[in-house]
Motif scaffolding. Structure first.
Motif, mmCIF file in Angstrom:
data_model
loop_
_atom_site.group_PDB
_atom_site.id
_atom_site.type_symbol
_atom_site.label_atom_id
_atom_site.label_comp_id
_atom_site.label_asym_id
_atom_site.label_seq_id
_atom_site.Cartn_x
_atom_site.Cartn_y
_atom_site.Cartn_z
ATOM 1 N N ARG A 174 15.875 6.459 -6.372
ATOM 2 C CA ARG A 174 16.348 5.689 -5.538
ATOM 3 C C ARG A 174 15.242 5.285 -4.222
ATOM 4 N NH1 ARG A 174 22.099 7.883 -3.767
ATOM 5 N NH2 ARG A 174 22.063 6.086 -2.815
ATOM 6 N N ILE A 175 14.299 6.278 -4.233
ATOM 7 C CA ILE A 175 13.305 6.009 -3.167
ATOM 8 C C ILE A 175 12.511 4.726 -3.589
ATOM 9 C CG2 ILE A 175 11.282 6.687 -1.864
ATOM 10 C CD1 ILE A 175 12.570 9.338 -1.681
ATOM 11 N N ILE A 176 12.211 4.908 -5.114
ATOM 12 C CA ILE A 176 11.468 3.896 -5.536
ATOM 13 C C ILE A 176 12.064 2.302 -5.312
ATOM 14 C CG2 ILE A 176 10.316 2.997 -7.649
ATOM 15 C CD1 ILE A 176 9.509 5.818 -8.182
ATOM 16 N N THR A 177 13.342 2.365 -5.850
ATOM 17 C CA THR A 177 14.122 1.181 -5.602
ATOM 18 C C THR A 177 14.043 0.612 -4.239
ATOM 19 O OG1 THR A 177 15.514 1.956 -7.722
ATOM 20 C CG2 THR A 177 16.347 0.053 -6.191
ATOM 21 N N GLU A 178 14.434 1.334 -3.376
ATOM 22 C CA GLU A 178 14.347 1.072 -1.950
ATOM 23 C C GLU A 178 12.974 0.497 -1.496
ATOM 24 O OE1 GLU A 178 16.860 0.764 0.275
ATOM 25 O OE2 GLU A 178 18.402 1.744 -1.227
ATOM 26 N N LEU A 179 11.905 1.175 -1.865
ATOM 27 C CA LEU A 179 10.492 0.551 -1.476
ATOM 28 C C LEU A 179 10.584 -0.834 -2.151
ATOM 29 C CD1 LEU A 179 8.370 3.852 -2.162
ATOM 30 C CD2 LEU A 179 8.857 2.498 0.189
ATOM 31 N N VAL A 185 4.639 5.875 -4.981
ATOM 32 C CA VAL A 185 5.001 6.074 -6.348
ATOM 33 C C VAL A 185 4.598 7.096 -7.296
ATOM 34 C CG1 VAL A 185 5.360 4.832 -8.419
ATOM 35 C CG2 VAL A 185 6.090 3.830 -6.282
ATOM 36 N N PRO A 186 3.132 7.399 -7.231
ATOM 37 C CA PRO A 186 2.462 8.396 -7.900
ATOM 38 C C PRO A 186 3.258 9.981 -7.390
ATOM 39 C CG PRO A 186 0.914 6.806 -7.554
ATOM 40 C CD PRO A 186 2.026 6.401 -6.425
ATOM 41 N N ILE A 187 3.403 9.985 -6.166
ATOM 42 C CA ILE A 187 4.012 11.196 -5.704
ATOM 43 C C ILE A 187 5.428 11.490 -6.337
ATOM 44 C CG2 ILE A 187 4.614 12.449 -3.443
ATOM 45 C CD1 ILE A 187 2.451 10.840 -1.875
ATOM 46 N N LEU A 188 6.282 10.568 -6.204
ATOM 47 C CA LEU A 188 7.524 10.581 -6.506
ATOM 48 C C LEU A 188 7.588 10.847 -8.199
ATOM 49 C CD1 LEU A 188 9.063 7.788 -4.574
ATOM 50 C CD2 LEU A 188 9.339 10.183 -3.991
ATOM 51 N N ASN A 189 6.816 10.337 -8.785
ATOM 52 C CA ASN A 189 6.678 10.372 -10.229
ATOM 53 C C ASN A 189 6.403 11.719 -10.553
ATOM 54 O OD1 ASN A 189 7.444 7.962 -10.874
ATOM 55 N ND2 ASN A 189 5.314 7.070 -10.945
ATOM 56 N N ARG A 190 5.827 12.715 -9.918
ATOM 57 C CA ARG A 190 5.272 14.053 -9.959
ATOM 58 C C ARG A 190 6.711 15.089 -9.660
ATOM 59 N NH1 ARG A 190 0.168 12.399 -7.847
ATOM 60 N NH2 ARG A 190 0.678 13.447 -5.811
ATOM 61 N N LEU A 191 7.697 14.572 -9.003
ATOM 62 C CA LEU A 191 8.685 15.364 -8.699
ATOM 63 C C LEU A 191 9.314 16.134 -9.889
ATOM 64 C CD1 LEU A 191 10.748 13.004 -6.320
ATOM 65 C CD2 LEU A 191 9.471 14.897 -5.555
ATOM 66 N N PRO A 192 10.047 17.264 -9.758
ATOM 67 C CA PRO A 192 10.750 17.985 -10.787
ATOM 68 C C PRO A 192 11.666 16.992 -11.502
ATOM 69 C CG PRO A 192 10.827 19.378 -8.884
ATOM 70 C CD PRO A 192 10.339 17.989 -8.495
ATOM 71 N N ARG A 193 11.853 16.941 -12.660
ATOM 72 C CA ARG A 193 12.482 15.985 -13.369
ATOM 73 C C ARG A 193 14.169 15.603 -12.881
ATOM 74 N NH1 ARG A 193 12.698 13.855 -19.148
ATOM 75 N NH2 ARG A 193 10.626 14.599 -19.114
ATOM 76 N N ALA A 194 14.715 16.766 -12.346
ATOM 77 C CA ALA A 194 16.280 16.409 -11.843
ATOM 78 C C ALA A 194 16.087 15.408 -10.644
ATOM 79 C CB ALA A 194 16.812 17.810 -11.485
ATOM 80 N N HIS A 195 15.238 15.718 -9.485
ATOM 81 C CA HIS A 195 15.058 15.084 -8.567
ATOM 82 C C HIS A 195 14.352 13.707 -8.831
ATOM 83 C CE1 HIS A 195 16.559 18.194 -6.096
ATOM 84 N NE2 HIS A 195 16.050 18.850 -6.646
ATOM 85 N N GLN A 196 13.649 13.607 -9.980
ATOM 86 C CA GLN A 196 12.767 12.472 -10.087
ATOM 87 C C GLN A 196 13.521 11.390 -10.420
ATOM 88 O OE1 GLN A 196 9.742 12.838 -13.232
ATOM 89 N NE2 GLN A 196 9.021 10.878 -12.865
ATOM 90 N N ASP A 212 0.854 -1.155 -0.142
ATOM 91 C CA ASP A 212 0.042 0.120 -0.039
ATOM 92 C C ASP A 212 0.677 1.262 0.089
ATOM 93 O OD1 ASP A 212 -2.155 -1.488 -0.142
ATOM 94 O OD2 ASP A 212 -2.610 -1.579 2.411
ATOM 95 N N LEU A 213 1.981 1.177 0.890
ATOM 96 C CA LEU A 213 2.949 2.237 0.739
ATOM 97 C C LEU A 213 3.518 2.572 -0.645
ATOM 98 C CD1 LEU A 213 4.415 4.549 2.497
ATOM 99 C CD2 LEU A 213 6.196 2.728 2.460
ATOM 100 N N ILE A 214 3.942 1.675 -1.176
ATOM 101 C CA ILE A 214 4.271 1.786 -2.860
ATOM 102 C C ILE A 214 3.348 2.301 -3.779
ATOM 103 C CG2 ILE A 214 5.297 0.693 -4.697
ATOM 104 C CD1 ILE A 214 6.594 -1.404 -2.881
ATOM 105 N N LYS A 215 2.221 1.870 -3.595
ATOM 106 C CA LYS A 215 1.083 2.378 -4.331
ATOM 107 C C LYS A 215 0.753 3.749 -4.000
ATOM 108 C CE LYS A 215 -2.627 0.326 -4.307
ATOM 109 N NZ LYS A 215 -4.243 -0.557 -4.142
ATOM 110 N N TRP A 216 1.063 4.137 -2.717
ATOM 111 C CA TRP A 216 0.721 5.651 -2.493
ATOM 112 C C TRP A 216 1.773 6.599 -2.776
ATOM 113 C CZ3 TRP A 216 3.360 8.573 1.444
ATOM 114 C CH2 TRP A 216 2.835 9.661 1.805
#
Length: 100
Positions: free
Chosen positions: A43-48, A26-37, A20-24
């Protein structure tokens, strides 16, 4: 879709909560500015995903403790990465505080 709200009852609660945490998250992380995404976000997605992998492996392992001890460092990494996300003001604080 049929499986969208389906809860796998055979899973341990921690596996379901991590899923559930991953589902919540990942969409937030995908909306980050390109450089940070592509740096912090990926990196966060990989760790999750690694966290979920280790939980599933530990579930079936004969010696669970070795696998679960690895999770302590992975969780700590995720905490620091989430803190960086907050300190860079890259996402809404109210959404991110739920993971802390």
């Amino acid at each position: 879709m049929f499986f969208e709200n389906f809860v796998w009852t055979s899973d341990l609660l921690i596996i379901q909560k991590t899923y559930d945490l991953i589902k919540w998250y990942v969409p937030i992380l995908n909306r980050l500015p390109r450089a940070h995404q592509f740096l912090l976000g990926n990196r966060i997605i990989t760790e999750l995903y690694d966290l979920l992998d280790v939980l599933i492996i530990a579930r079936y392992a004969k010696h669970k403790l070795a696998h679960l001890e690895l999770l302590n460092s992975k969780l700590d990494i995720l905490r620091y990465q989430t803190r960086l996300l907050l300190e860079f003001n890259l996402s809404r604080a109210t959404q991110i505080k739920l993971t802390g």
